[in-house]
Write an enzyme that holds these catalytic residues in place. Structure first.
Site, PDB file in Angstrom:
ATOM      1  N   GLU A 259       0.825  -1.209   0.000  1.00 48.76           N
ATOM      2  CA  GLU A 259       0.000   0.000   0.000  1.00 48.76           C
ATOM      3  C   GLU A 259       0.863   1.265   0.000  1.00 48.76           C
ATOM      4  OE1 GLU A 259      -2.930  -0.158   3.097  1.00 48.76           O
ATOM      5  OE2 GLU A 259      -3.704  -2.101   2.456  1.00 48.76           O
ATOM      6  N   GLU A 356      -3.836  -9.625   2.007  1.00 47.02           N
ATOM      7  CA  GLU A 356      -4.127  -9.223   3.387  1.00 47.02           C
ATOM      8  C   GLU A 356      -5.632  -9.092   3.569  1.00 47.02           C
ATOM      9  OE1 GLU A 356      -3.608  -5.178   5.738  1.00 47.02           O
ATOM     10  OE2 GLU A 356      -1.644  -6.106   5.384  1.00 47.02           O
TER      11      GLU A 356
END
Length: 419
Positions: A259, A356
């Site tokens: 991210e 995730e």
């Protein structure tokens, strides 16, 4: 801002906003050293009177249907009616991060050895939520490398492929090696085939990775890009090459960045160049497996033209909780739909993975997404059923070293006890 979730059948850029999980989960290597926070005991679910005798620990039999709320969507299996639902995601600007200490320089602090739990087999059916929650189901709303990477060993079936792991104490220091080994042994005994590491700090390679190998676990290695940018992340490539020393057995993939674009640590162009640099270095060292990155589905959609060409496999972090129209019992459907969207964002890849995912066991509600111990188990079982073979569950234990974050949930994703 408000975004609209469309269906998997909708055209590609019609659903770009569907993938955002809207959370800059407290960056895995930004640790606060303000003391150990004691965790509260998990709350037991409330008794629900339904005119019959029931036990909240039993999940057999057909799920109880909930009377749909007016003007909401009625779910039939994994299909959706052709309506749209407007939801209000949280703003990324609402999240704060803490400073990053020097990597791999902390003295290990004593931490209790993680207790091993007996595997808990998933029930044949996902239990319906209690009536008092009144939760509504949510609706769901783009070049191959010249030498394709070796992806034959990647997971393709099953219900629990991978568990994420961070070698930190509750105070944010590095766990001692004996505690790390106990954790890794527990993950292996729970039936996972792989473990995901986010970085090389805390001697993660000689401790976590080596122990995982010795207990038969495959590895998803990470090159972490922090707020310090690409230059600070570059030494991790060398760390991995030196540790491997030509032995790449069991390395399922290397993930460059987590991210990083979503958190504004680098631009899409900078990350793409860094991925190419990493791929060249690993290839020269004899690694033939896939190299990729992971972002939210929305971020990948917005930057598909720059990122997809350098990603050997399509990967994203998919968190159902951060979409306020998704209840715990719909978590698996949401993840499966997002994986389908991801395959369309970066088509023609050797695989599509959720790197995730999870559900918080404590915190404040985000619309229909309600945290709690009971809800966490329902969500995890749902994800197992619909996408467990291609999902990395987050995380092994609660992360007390993090800030609480939006909805007070960032510390509370520990789910290892459910397996």
């Amino acid at each position: 801002m408000k975004i609209v979730i469309y269906f998997a059948a909708t055209a590609l850029f019609g659903f770009a906003a569907a993938g955002v999980h809207q959370h800059a989960h407290e960056i895995l290597h930004q640790k606060r050293h303000e003391g150990v926070l004691e965790r509260n005991a998990k709350e037991a679910p409330e008794n629900v009177s339904c005119g019959c005798t029931t036990s909240w620990t039993t999940y057999y039999g057909e799920p109880t249907l909930i009377q749909p709320v007016e003007n909401t969507t009625t779910l039939h299996s994994t299909s959706y009616m052709t309506e749209s639902l407007t939801i209000t995601p949280t703003s990324a600007a609402a999240y704060t991060t803490s400073s990053v200490p020097p990597l791999a320089t902390e003295e290990p602090t004593k931490a209790p050895v993680q207790a091993s739990h007996q595997p808990l087999p998933p029930p044949p059916k996902i239990p319906a939520p209690p009536a008092e929650h009144n939760i509504k189901p949510a609706k769901q709303s783009a070049k191959k490398p010249s030498s394709p990477p070796d992806t034959q060993h990647l997971a393709a079936a099953g219900s629990q492929w991978c568990m994420t792991y961070s070698p930190y104490t509750s105070a944010g220091g590095c766990k001692p090696s004996n505690s790390i080994e106990a954790d890794i042994v527990s993950i292996a005994r729970k039936g996972f085939s792989s473990v995901r590491l986010y970085s090389t700090d805390c001697s993660g390679l000689p401790t976590v990775a080596s122990v995982a190998r010795s207990h038969g676990l495959n590895l998803v290695l990470g090159v972490y890009v922090s707020e310090s940018g690409i230059a600070a992340a570059r030494p991790q490539i060398k760390d991995i090459i030196i540790w491997a020393d030509g032995n790449w057995q069991g390395i399922e993939m290397v993930v460059v960045g987590n991210e990083a674009i979503f958190n504004h640590f680098c631009t899409a162009g900078e990350l793409a160049s860094f991925i190419q640099e990493a791929k060249s270095a690993f290839s020269a060292a004899g690694y033939t497996g896939p190299v990729t990155t992971t972002e939210t589905v929305e971020t990948l959609t917005e930057n598909a033209g720059v990122l997809c060409s350098v990603m050997d496999i399509a990967a994203a972090n998919i968190h159902p909780f951060f979409n306020d129209g998704v209840s715990a019992n719909m978590a698996g459907n949401f993840v499966a739909d997002q994986l389908e969207l991801l395959a369309k964002v970066c088509p023609g890849k050797e695989g599509v993975y959720n790197l995730e995912t999870g559900w918080p066991n404590k915190g404040s509600p985000n619309g229909a997404a309600v945290p709690g111990s009971w809800e966490q188990e329902v969500a995890i079982r749902s994800i197992q059923e619909h996408a467990g073979g291609k999902s990395a569950f987050f995380s092994f234990v609660d992360d007390a070293w993090k800030d609480e974050g939006e909805f007070g949930v960032e510390r509370n994703f520990g789910c290892g006890q459910l397996f």
